[in-house]
Scaffold this motif. Sequence first.
Motif, short mmCIF file in Angstrom:
data_model
loop_
_atom_site.label_atom_id
_atom_site.label_comp_id
_atom_site.label_asym_id
_atom_site.label_seq_id
_atom_site.Cartn_x
_atom_site.Cartn_y
_atom_site.Cartn_z
N ARG A 199 35.88 30.17 47.59
CA ARG A 199 34.68 31.01 47.74
C ARG A 199 34.48 31.76 46.44
O ARG A 199 35.39 32.47 46.00
N LEU A 200 33.33 31.61 45.85
CA LEU A 200 33.05 32.29 44.60
C LEU A 200 31.93 33.29 44.83
O LEU A 200 30.93 32.96 45.45
N SER A 201 32.11 34.50 44.34
CA SER A 201 31.01 35.47 44.38
C SER A 201 30.72 35.90 42.96
O SER A 201 31.63 36.32 42.24
N PHE A 202 29.47 35.73 42.57
CA PHE A 202 29.10 36.06 41.20
C PHE A 202 28.17 37.27 41.18
O PHE A 202 27.41 37.49 42.12
N GLY A 203 28.24 38.01 40.11
CA GLY A 203 27.26 39.07 39.91
C GLY A 203 26.91 39.12 38.44
O GLY A 203 27.75 38.81 37.58
N ILE A 204 25.66 39.47 38.14
CA ILE A 204 25.26 39.54 36.73
C ILE A 204 24.60 40.89 36.51
O ILE A 204 23.88 41.40 37.38
N ASP A 205 24.88 41.54 35.38
CA ASP A 205 24.24 42.83 35.13
C ASP A 205 23.17 42.68 34.05
O ASP A 205 22.90 41.58 33.58
#
Lengths: 183, 888
Positions: B853-859
């Motif tokens: 399970r991958l959770s990505f976030g970008i700022d």
Amino acid sequence: MATFLSREVCPTIKNILLLDSEGKRVAVKYYSNDWPTNSAKLAFEKSVFTKTQKTNARTEEIAMLENNIIVYRFVQDLHFFVTGGDDENELILATVLHGFFDAVTLILRNNVEQREALENLDLILLCLDEIVDGGMILETDGSIIAGKAATNSNMDDGASLSEQTISQALATAREHLTRSLLS
Amino acid sequence: MAQPLVKKDDDRDDEEYSPFLGIEKGAVLQEARVFNDPQLDARRCSQVITKLLYLLNQGETFTKIEATEVFFSVTKLFQSRDIGLRRMVYLMIKELSPSADEVIIVTSSLMKDMNSRTDMYRANAIRVLCRITDGTLLTQIERYLKQAIVDKNPVVASAALVSGIHLLQTNPEIVKRWSNEVQEAVQSRAALVQFHALALLHQIRQNDRLAVSKLVTSLTKGTVRSPLAQCLLIRYTSQVIRESGVNTQTGDRPFYDYLEGCLRHKAEMVIFEAARAITVLSGVTTRELTPAITVLQLFLSSSKPVLRFAAVRTLNKVAMTHPMAVTNCNIDMESLISDQNRSIATLAITTLLKTGNESSVDRLMKQITNFMSDIADEFKIVVVDAIRSLCLKFPLKYRSLMNFLSNILREEGGFEYKKAIVDSIVILIRDIPDAKESGLLHLCEFIEDCEFTYLSTQILHFLGNEGPKTSDPSKYIRYIYNRVILENATVRASAVSTLAKFGAMIDSLKPRIFILLRRCLFDNDDEVRDRATLYLNTLGGDGSVVETDKDVKEFLFGSLDIPLTNMETSLKNYIQNPSEEPFDINSVPKEVKSQPLVEKKAPGKKPTGLGAPPTGPTSTADTYERILSSIPEFTSFGKLFKSSAPVELTEAETEYAVNVVKHIFDRHVVFQYNCTNTIPEQLLENVFVIVDASEAEEFSEVGSKPLKSLPYDTPGQTFVAFEKPEGVPAVGKFSNMLRFTVKEVDTSTGEAEDDGVEDEYQLEDFEVVAADYMVKVGVSNFRNAWESMGPDFERIDEYGLGPRESLAEAVSTVINLLGMQPCEGTEVVPSNSRSHSCLLSGLYIGNMKVLVRLSFGIDASKEVAMKLAVRSEDENVSDTIHDIVASG
């Protein structure tokens, strides 16, 4: 036309067909080698005709067949088709069809039907000759095409399509245009 | 019956009078004699030419003699001053396409017309002359043509330019001398002259990239008046963009602004051309796509079918690569499902199927069901293909999609259509385990009433392989035996084989199968009887000595390990040289000759359908397995775990093209070097690769298989095998040197010289990485799989991925790094989203299931952070996954 493939960047017309209500030829012109024999051409015309027959193409319609794009329009017992390759800009093909259709309408003085077309076959063939040359689009403006085909024709009675009638015809064309814009 | 027919003919004569009724070639050729009259009647001559043209147009042909005769008499008509007649003469000459010695006759007349004061004569004479002329004549008229290009009459200029475009193909050196004039014509005020001049100028310069780039630069700044010319310029611009690539510093694409500006042009033709050009830019970003999609969306609701068609067709293509970018158009697209024009409707449907999300599937299926009944088979096939890929994307929805497929399978349809449906069901059965039972039953019901022998036999074969593995195999027997009772011999024979497969796999069914097979012994067809006898014998149904179970299964299920082409040649040879000895199958060479490069086919899930054996996940893997098992040295390595995608070891367009495929076994790796010799004058012999594994300590070379000979343009393979610790994902770097003996080849005879020279060729290095030990295996319900795996060996950690171009780019990088299968369509990142979750599954070496399970976030500064949660059957494997990410 061995030149066909090397020019793919250029908009190219593969054929222009004018068929009657039974799918028989009134006048056709092929510019590509995709249909090398007469029987191949007839087979293509037949499949185009059967495929589009059921549609009501009072305005420009479009279909895909054997990796070709075909734009078409029907009036009374005459069926107009313009074919281009799979990758062609559909609107360019439609412009050519538009030019052809307008030119024929002008030449036949709004009597767009098979009998009239056959009686003026010489002018229609000249029209085809002025629209596309070896696949390259030569002219797309219907009134100019009709003008080119008709000024050259020397009708004995002199009145058939003189300057006078041309301007009349242009007026009709303009009227046509306004009507199609309004509808 | 005859009466009404005759009557109808009469009617038609009345209604459809044609001036060409009853026209006949011989008579018209007679009429053509008027061309020779001293007193020409222009009107009559025109009519006769029209008749001749009519005949040609209807497909009539003239013999050589007839054509020559007509041609000569037509040339006489140049005497007439009648304009209309002259135009018909031009047409006639073009249609007759005279031979070189005939051309001379009209040359002087046409040249005179070329210099006439009448514009129409000039334009037409140029076109005719250029059409029929050859190189020698061209030099004579070149001067006039150059003048004509800059003629103030646009018709004359266009005629010369278009003729130039045609002549460029046959006499490029002459036409290239006209550049200056053509360049002047590009500035013409007449729209079409500009279009024709631009087309010719580009063709003159097309091989000179710099010149084309300059041309585009100057014209995109200026004003191009004609819409057609503008379209050309857009095409040339895309070409230049393709060749120049993105500016790496600013991330901007040269000329993009020009394309975007064209989206605001007043001609629809230009707007569309520009939108289309933007959508096919390589590596187009969402930001670049948006304005193009917006104008296409407007076109979708146009009243003109052509415009709607053009837009939906382009969006359909965009949906293949950027499904998220098109979702904004979904509402407009849905209204097109009921479009009068079926082509538009079909394109709309397939686009929706590509962009649709899980929740919209059911609604879509309802709409499609109404629509399917009134479209042609070819469209239906497109829809079926789209539904298959949708089902693979959302495996949870298999039930409604499978139902849809089985419903349309029952309806009327041609072979190709039915085959597409059956292929799709087979693929779904293969890829979605839950769908297996219902899918097989649908197929069984289909063969109950199937008119296509080919499909029946294929389904029976498939059923024989898959049916015995289901929970209740006995329920299929009835369907199969019904075939034996009801069908033609071909289907009966394959039904017998299928019965035997059930018998071999399931002992409890054996006695019943024997009964059925014995009944087949009385069939009236040889093949059916023979098969029944054979199977009864092998399975022990006639009380004879039973062969070992393994042999039976091998016999029934094993594939022929001999390449079919070799088998065919051997059998042909055997028939040609009759001998007393029986044919020995072991004499057939197993070596695969110049294996076509299968890996060149589109990678990933290519629908293989019934044609391919249903064991391997893809046909490529199967081919590899077959190649490897044909090499005796490698047979002891056991089962092939994974083959990587080919890695190029040479630059494109070098002397020798080499790529490597890494085959992973439990304790070995085999490198398959695919070599292609691109030099016609050379024959390479004894080709092998020297591998330096000093940077791959855990590997030790155990054997290699050189390639005996590598002729020009025939790919060949050489192999090197390494041993490695069992079950361990050993990694390392390998440097390679290609060694061979070069022999000169006489290209005219194709014979090689006897003496060769030893030579070597440096190849690039490659690595075996952890992802090579991971096989993509999807799961249909990720949540269930995740829960049932349990948290025992779960490892969770967070990573900073640094600044990235976009979230989508970061997601696809990680997926590629791990080499795992994205599930439930989570590999697609919606545009503009700031976070994303992605689900992956795979099988690690040692047959360890792994879920990620991958959770990505970008700022705002495009820094990407990622949380990685791994569950697997072994904690070491979970740790390894983290290691892969940490070191990647």
